[in-house]
Each structure stands twice: as C-alpha cells, then as structure tokens.
Write a protein that holds these residues in place. Structure first.
Motif, PDB file in Angstrom:
ATOM      1  N   PHE A 197      38.247  12.185  27.575  1.00  0.00           N
ATOM      2  CA  PHE A 197      38.152  10.767  27.896  1.00  0.00           C
ATOM      3  C   PHE A 197      39.499  10.072  27.696  1.00  0.00           C
ATOM      4  O   PHE A 197      40.298  10.470  26.849  1.00  0.00           O
ATOM      5  N   MET A 230      36.582   5.117  28.652  1.00  0.00           N
ATOM      6  CA  MET A 230      35.568   5.043  27.606  1.00  0.00           C
ATOM      7  C   MET A 230      36.252   4.387  26.411  1.00  0.00           C
ATOM      8  O   MET A 230      37.281   4.886  25.957  1.00  0.00           O
ATOM      9  N   PRO A 247      35.647   3.498  22.758  1.00  0.00           N
ATOM     10  CA  PRO A 247      36.221   4.822  23.001  1.00  0.00           C
ATOM     11  C   PRO A 247      35.213   5.860  23.489  1.00  0.00           C
ATOM     12  O   PRO A 247      35.575   6.995  23.760  1.00  0.00           O
ATOM     13  N   SER A 248      33.907   5.497  23.589  1.00  0.00           N
ATOM     14  CA  SER A 248      32.900   6.450  24.046  1.00  0.00           C
ATOM     15  C   SER A 248      31.795   5.685  24.763  1.00  0.00           C
ATOM     16  O   SER A 248      31.856   4.460  24.906  1.00  0.00           O
ATOM     17  N   THR A 249      30.757   6.402  25.195  1.00  0.00           N
ATOM     18  CA  THR A 249      29.631   5.732  25.850  1.00  0.00           C
ATOM     19  C   THR A 249      28.815   4.898  24.870  1.00  0.00           C
ATOM     20  O   THR A 249      27.890   4.193  25.278  1.00  0.00           O
ATOM     21  N   ASN A 250      29.131   4.980  23.589  1.00  0.00           N
ATOM     22  CA  ASN A 250      28.474   4.115  22.604  1.00  0.00           C
ATOM     23  C   ASN A 250      29.071   2.711  22.607  1.00  0.00           C
ATOM     24  O   ASN A 250      28.583   1.828  21.896  1.00  0.00           O
ATOM     25  N   CYS A 285      32.445   0.916  28.560  1.00  0.00           N
ATOM     26  CA  CYS A 285      33.011   1.997  29.363  1.00  0.00           C
ATOM     27  C   CYS A 285      32.902   1.672  30.851  1.00  0.00           C
ATOM     28  O   CYS A 285      32.081   0.856  31.267  1.00  0.00           O
ATOM     29  N   GLY A 303      27.046  11.854  29.304  1.00  0.00           N
ATOM     30  CA  GLY A 303      28.136  11.316  28.502  1.00  0.00           C
ATOM     31  C   GLY A 303      27.783  11.017  27.062  1.00  0.00           C
ATOM     32  O   GLY A 303      28.581  10.411  26.337  1.00  0.00           O
ATOM     33  N   VAL A 310      27.417  10.850  23.229  1.00  0.00           N
ATOM     34  CA  VAL A 310      28.175  11.264  22.048  1.00  0.00           C
ATOM     35  C   VAL A 310      27.385  10.792  20.831  1.00  0.00           C
ATOM     36  O   VAL A 310      27.100   9.595  20.716  1.00  0.00           O
ATOM     37  N   GLU A 355      30.559   4.999  12.768  1.00  0.00           N
ATOM     38  CA  GLU A 355      30.275   4.093  13.882  1.00  0.00           C
ATOM     39  C   GLU A 355      29.156   3.125  13.523  1.00  0.00           C
ATOM     40  O   GLU A 355      29.196   1.949  13.895  1.00  0.00           O
TER      41      GLU A 355
END
Length: 263
Positions: free
Chosen positions: A1, A37, A39-42, A45, A141, A143, A149
């Motif tokens: 990513f 992202m 930084p992620s799909t959490n 994005c 995607g 994570v 987090e």
C-alpha cells in the motif's frame, strides 16, 4: 500500500512521489502497488472520483479531481469501487423496521441491542475490536485492527461518540455485532476553518448542536450470528437515536462494490 498522497497540480511532482513508492515496494519484494490507504482500510482510503460538488462527510476522503488523471497517466488502474449513499432519516423507516424487529425479538430472546456504555469505554472498544476482526475478516483489503489502533481510535472518537447511534448487539452475553455512526463534524469544521483556537472552540461548542447529518461508518455482525435479524435491530435502534437527536440525513459509507445486500 501507499497512502497520504498529496500533490500540487503538476504531474512531474506526482510522478516523482510515485516513483519513490514504486522503488520502495520493489525493495520489499512487493508485486502490486495499491493505494491510497491512509494507512489501511481501517481508515480513509481511495480517491474520490464522483461527487466533487458535495462536501465530504467526516472521516471520508476528498481530493482534487486532477489526482485521477495523474494516477491513470502513471499507469494505475481501479482496484475496487467504494460507494457512499445519502438517505433521509424518517419515521417511515422506523415503522417498517419495527414490525421486523418484533419478530426477531420473539425468535431470539437471548439477543440484546444496546447503546455503547461510555463509562466502560475501553471495555466496550475491546468488544468492538473482537466483532470487527471477525465480521470483516473476509472483506477485500481487510487488515486486522490492533490494540494500538483501538487505543488511537478511542482517543480520536470518544469526544465524537453519541451513544444513541453507536449500538452493540450481544447474543447470550457475547459480542455479536455493532453499528457505529457519528455526527458529521465536518459541518462544524467548515464553520471554524479548521482552527481550534479560543474563538474556534466557542464556535465548535455552538455549532456541534446544529449538525443535521451523520455518517454510518460501520455495521457488522459476526459470521456465527448472521441471518438472525441482528443487523435490522442495530439499524432500528440507531435510527431511533438519530431521530431523537434531530438528525435529518445519513451517509452510508463506504460500501464495497460487491456488497450487494447494502446497495
């Protein structure tokens, strides 16, 4: 990513940034370059590709339209479409869902849907993490959400949480599902131009009670508890809370392109 992409309207600048990303990924033996992202799909994005005439809701991505041209020119192509839907908050929905919920409650007497308990916020977030990592595990995607987090989310979201629109479902006392919506605080941030000085804080406290929209961020049910009507009960209780608080509109976002049931 890759993520947190920002560039002036100059392709040469964007190209240099993306080249650095590509070389870094090559060093890490990665074969696919995908983003953004953040930084992620959490988190946030993707790029906005439609709806530039509308203001973004809280915690949703927004970008200049020229980013799309830059990405395509560089050779990047769509991986997935994410959708956002805007709907009115009405009593008609409550009437329809109430009929279904009565049947669910009779069939599943061990099912409880309740607002989040802010006095036990850390404990409640632990339940949300458990549900999230189970309910979303098969999503594109995905994570897993870490303890770090969760702690970061707690720090960011606790001041924004309205218990009536963050509902948790428990089955036989075990976490089974949750729905999280938050007021669209972007309406307030526009008023204060993003500045939380003394004047900004006063305006924030004043305008936060005038927010008329919310964003439904997540709705998930653990696989073993699906097809029991839990999602409908979560919707119903959150909708009741939204109407009680006076919200007029709700954005459902984001929704994966293959999530046909939600669409």
């Amino acid at each position: 990513f890759f993520g947190f992409f920002e560039s002036i309207n100059d392709y040469a600048v964007a190209e240099k940034l993306l080249n650095v990303v590509r070389e870094y990924l090559k060093e890490k033996k990665m074969e696919v370059m995908r983003g953004p992202m953040n930084p992620s799909t959490n988190d946030e994005c993707g790029f906005l590709i439609e709806g530039f005439d509308s203001a973004p809701t809280v915690m949703m991505t927004y970008n200049p339209e020229y980013y799309l041209e830059f990405m395509e020119r560089y050779g990047l192509r769509k991986a997935k479409d994410f959708y956002a839907y805007l709907a009115p908050v009405t009593g008609e929905q409550i009437t329809r869902l109430s009929r279904v919920s009565e049947l669910v409650k009779k069939r599943e007497p061990n099912l409880v849907v309740r607002p989040i308990n802010l006095k036990k916020f850390a404990e409640e977030l632990g339940k949300i993490k458990q549900i999230y990592n189970s309910a979303w595990s098969k999503n594109w995607g995905f994570v897993p959400m870490t303890d770090g987090e969760i702690e970061s989310m707690a720090e960011r979201l606790k001041p924004l949480v309205v218990p009536e629109i963050l509902q948790i479902a428990e089955f036989d006392g075990k976490p089974a599902g949750f729905l999280m919506a938050v007021p669209d605080y972007n309406q307030v941030m526009k008023r204060i131009n993003g500045k939380l000085n003394l004047s900004g804080i006063v305006k924030f406290l004043w305008y936060k009670n005038k927010i008329d929209a919310l964003r439904l961020i997540t709705l998930g049910v653990c696989p073993e508890y699906r097809k029991k009507g839990i999602d409908g009960l979560l919707y119903l209780e959150s909708l009741k809370g939204a109407m009680k608080k006076g919200y007029k509109f709700c954005e459902f976002s984001w929704v994966l392109e293959e999530n046909i049931l939600t669409q």
